[in-house]
Write an enzyme that holds these catalytic residues in place. Structure first.
Site, short mmCIF file in Angstrom:
data_model
loop_
_atom_site.label_atom_id
_atom_site.label_comp_id
_atom_site.label_asym_id
_atom_site.label_seq_id
_atom_site.Cartn_x
_atom_site.Cartn_y
_atom_site.Cartn_z
N HIS A 125 0.84 -1.19 0.00
CA HIS A 125 0.00 0.00 0.00
C HIS A 125 0.88 1.25 0.00
O HIS A 125 1.28 1.74 1.07
CB HIS A 125 -0.90 0.01 1.23
CG HIS A 125 -1.79 -1.20 1.34
ND1 HIS A 125 -1.30 -2.45 1.70
CD2 HIS A 125 -3.12 -1.36 1.11
CE1 HIS A 125 -2.31 -3.32 1.70
NE2 HIS A 125 -3.40 -2.68 1.34
N HIS A 182 -4.24 2.90 -3.23
CA HIS A 182 -4.39 2.37 -1.87
C HIS A 182 -3.63 1.07 -1.68
O HIS A 182 -2.83 0.94 -0.76
CB HIS A 182 -5.87 2.15 -1.55
CG HIS A 182 -6.10 1.51 -0.21
ND1 HIS A 182 -6.18 2.24 0.96
CD2 HIS A 182 -6.22 0.21 0.16
CE1 HIS A 182 -6.34 1.42 1.98
NE2 HIS A 182 -6.38 0.18 1.52
N GLU A 220 -17.71 -6.14 24.01
CA GLU A 220 -16.79 -7.29 23.97
C GLU A 220 -15.69 -7.12 22.94
O GLU A 220 -14.54 -7.49 23.18
CB GLU A 220 -17.56 -8.59 23.68
CG GLU A 220 -18.53 -9.01 24.76
CD GLU A 220 -19.92 -8.45 24.55
OE1 GLU A 220 -20.84 -8.85 25.28
OE2 GLU A 220 -20.09 -7.61 23.64
N HIS A 236 -27.37 -18.39 23.56
CA HIS A 236 -26.36 -18.15 24.59
C HIS A 236 -25.60 -19.41 24.99
O HIS A 236 -24.72 -19.35 25.84
CB HIS A 236 -27.00 -17.53 25.84
CG HIS A 236 -27.29 -16.07 25.70
ND1 HIS A 236 -28.05 -15.56 24.67
CD2 HIS A 236 -26.91 -15.00 26.46
CE1 HIS A 236 -28.14 -14.24 24.82
NE2 HIS A 236 -27.45 -13.88 25.87
#
Length: 694
Positions: A36, A272, A420, A482
């Site tokens: 890049h 890029h 999380e 869960h």
């Protein structure tokens, strides 16, 4: 040769150094034919000023504890960092730049954690680096509060980041940015490379919200530098503002132009992630007055000028060494604690303070974990704990723990909120601080959200401890959304991650001991919601065997006169087992129940607790054969998850008792019964496997 100063705030030698950085970066990408080039070219001016005027560093000692931390969160622009490291005297040579992205090189495609070369974290997946930096900033605040005394600011470093549009689009960075604003981390300065280009094209295709207002809403100090990415007078003014800020983290929205200076590819998506091409590089060099025939060329005046960073770094550390010597004289106990932490030595002998749990009761391993932390954490001041809004469920907070907050830098417990993704990356940032270390908890099913951070921790060997509770269908009524069933093998699939699923309270204590003593990578602790019988270590083998990964817990001898319970441990070898019962976690008790039932029928079932497959694989073949005898083909694997991975231990004749589907919403005990994870089913399977093995 470039002789005209074109940009505010830059001298002729500054211009020359910046052009050198640009050209080394684009040539490294071109030689590799991959990489890049655009980002390093657009950010060369800002990175040069940041690196030479603001970042406190000592290339002669990259691990100096009071160095500023620099994180290239936009890791795809790695040649920018490698060029800076080379020019300022780190262990990156010109040949290393030429071997960019090649086998065995020091210059991989994205920066990989190597503090001895000045690379603070692994920044591959976008958003991880800026989130790591939040953890670094938290660690600095806590460490400074813990060690600093009046007149002795031995820890006062800052954390600097270059982040991209991609970083700011990733959810993990948003979570981390929100928490950083809440915590008022004024030691964190992010330079946002606002170049308006991503792989698909203009960022306007998908990214049009007002980023400045977003970070203002997070509680950040937001500064904007417009222009072409070369107005260093404006950039330095923003940097001074950022360093003067004492309440908030700072983000500098810095307008740059990808592939700056390229006649045909500036401001294009093609710059890029694609080499510019030899013809374009020739045009760029001619534009700036450089000899197009010279490649990887570093002018002598640039070498001399950039070496000042090393000289200034040595001087800065010498002053710090003198300060620390005075500190050690006045505060010898704190200095000793500092040096022990720096060397990775724990402050206590864990064997002397590790709790022992008496048999005869039933205790969830998550609760046993909480009891272990209650004994250990008050004596381990450089371990920071936390949870993603599940503290009462994870049992990660010990009595008298104090929360880390904006007005409480002495707190060791982090309230991550329902974040999380960020928690995993932030813990990694804490754990690379060199002095502090982190653990944090959530439900095992949410490890999917954290997988990027867990994977990077394993790749980079960060000593982070991931605490995952509610580890199976045993959580019951919350139901299949869960109840983790595929997560055991999913975590075990990550190289260099130790996945430990203890069978009872005493194995849990030993799991914590191993995790805290282990410094060569991350550990995942998988803990139950439901109660597990505390096993009698007079009857069964010691839980200390957990360090071997798997061990013979009980050699289930048939009941007969003269055979005592104590003789039925691995030391007794006069009875060859008829069948092996291999289990992890809460299912070890299921295996023991089955072994006792089989013993009444005269069948010798050897029960093996397998809390950590990765540790077991590191043992000698002789030891592994003693635990899983090759001659015994009748084998049963018992685990409340899917079967993936078990075959290498079960062989062709073995059978698996576990899950082949998602769970269901019902009491945990009912779930185990309905899915057949019971002693009765294990007995049936054992007999079937024995019959198949005849």
């Amino acid at each position: 040769m470039s002789v005209t100063v074109k940009n505010p705030g830059l001298s002729e030698i500054d211009e020359r150094c910046i052009e050198t950085i640009r050209f080394l970066s684009m040539e490294g990408v071109q030689k590799a034919n991959a990489g890049h080039p655009g980002m390093p070219m657009g950010m060369a001016s800002a990175a040069y000023v940041l690196w030479t005027k603001y970042i406190k560093q000592n290339p002669s000692n990259p691990r100096w504890h009071n160095r500023d931390r620099f994180v290239l969160s936009a890791g795809h622009g790695s040649m920018l960092l490698y060029s800076l490291l080379h020019l300022t005297g780190y262990d990156i040579t010109l040949d290393d730049l030429k071997s960019f992205r090649q086998w065995g090189s020091k210059t991989p495609g994205h920066p990989e954690y190597e503090p001895d070369r000045g690379i603070e974290v692994t920044t591959g997946p976008l958003g991880q680096g800026v989130s790591n930096a939040v953890g670094m900033a938290i660690a600095q605040k806590y460490i400074a509060n813990h060690f600093n005394r009046d007149g002795f600011p031995i820890i006062d470093y800052n954390i600097y980041v270059i982040a991209s549009d991609g970083d700011l689009q990733e959810g993990v960075a948003s979570e981390a940015g929100s928490l950083a604003g809440h915590l008022g981390l004024d030691n964190l300065i992010v330079v946002y490379d606002d170049n308006h280009i991503s792989i698909d094209g203009s960022t306007d295709l998908s990214f049009t919200e007002d980023r400045a207002k977003r970070f203002e809403a997070y509680g950040w100090n937001v500064l904007v530098v417009e222009g072409d990415g070369n107005d260093m007078a404006a950039f330095e003014k923003a940097m001074e503002n950022a360093k003067a800020e004492k309440q908030r983290p700072t983000i500098i929205k810095f307008r740059s132009h990808i592939a700056f200076g390229s006649p045909n590819k500036q401001d294009t998506a093609g710059a890029h992630g694609t080499p510019l091409g030899d013809d374009e590089i020739r045009l760029i060099k001619e534009k700036f007055g450089w000899d197009p025939e010279k490649s990887f060329y570093v002018p002598d005046e640039v070498k001399t000028h950039m070496q000042k960073v090393q000289a200034e770094g040595k001087k800065a550390q010498a002053a710090w060494d003198k300060l620390f010597a005075g500190y050690a004289k006045k505060y010898p106990e704190l200095a000793a604690q500092f040096e022990d932490a720096a060397a990775g030595r724990l402050p206590v002998d864990l064997d002397k303070i590790l709790p022992a749990f008496e048999p005869g009761s039933s205790l969830a391993t998550r609760k046993a974990s909480g009891k272990v932390l209650a004994e250990l954490m008050p004596k381990m001041p450089l371990i920071l704990g936390g949870s993603a809004d599940l503290t009462p469920s994870n049992n990660t907070r010990w009595p008298d723990a104090k929360d880390f907050q904006k007005d409480a830098r002495d707190g060791r417990y982090l309230r991550y909120g329902i974040r999380e993704h960020a928690m995993g990356a932030i813990m990694n940032g804490i754990s690379v601080s060199g002095l502090a270390r982190a653990f944090g908890g959530t439900f095992l099913v949410f490890s999917d959200y954290m997988r990027g951070a867990i994977r990077v921790a394993a790749l980079s060997k960060y000593p982070t401890i991931f605490v995952f509770t509610h580890d199976s269908i045993g959580i019951g009524e919350d139901g299949p959304t869960h109840q983790p069933v595929e997560h055991f093998p999913a975590l075990r699939a990550i190289p260099n991650l130790l996945v430990i699923r203890p069978a009872d309270a005493n194995e849990t204590a030993q799991a914590w001991k191993y995790a805290l003593e282990h410094r060569d990578g991350p550990v995942a602790l998988l803990l139950t919601r439901q109660g597990c019988p505390v096993l009698d270590q007079d009857k069964y083998a010691s839980a200390a065997n957990l360090s071997k990964g798997a061990y013979v817990l009980w050699h289930g001898l048939p009941a007969r006169e003269g055979i005592t319970a104590k003789m039925a441990v691995p030391r007794d070898r006069h009875a060859t087992p008829d069948v092996l019962l291999l289990a992890t976690g809460s299912e070890v008790s299921v295996a023991l129940g089955a072994a006792e039932a089989l013993a009444k029928e005269g069948i010798v079932a050897q029960v093996v607790s397998m809390p950590c497959w990765e540790l077991f694989e590191k043992q000698s073949q002789k030891y592994k054969n003693s635990v899983i005898p090759p001659a015994v083909k009748a084998r049963i694997g018992i685990e409340a998850g899917v079967e993936l991975g078990w075959h290498k231990y079960l062989g062709e004749k073995g059978l698996f008792i576990g899950m082949s589907s998602f769970g269901a919403s019902a009491p945990g005990k009912v779930c185990f019964e309905k899915y057949g994870i019971t002693a009765e089913n294990v007995v049936k399977a054992a007999k079937k496997s024995m019959a198949n093995s005849d």
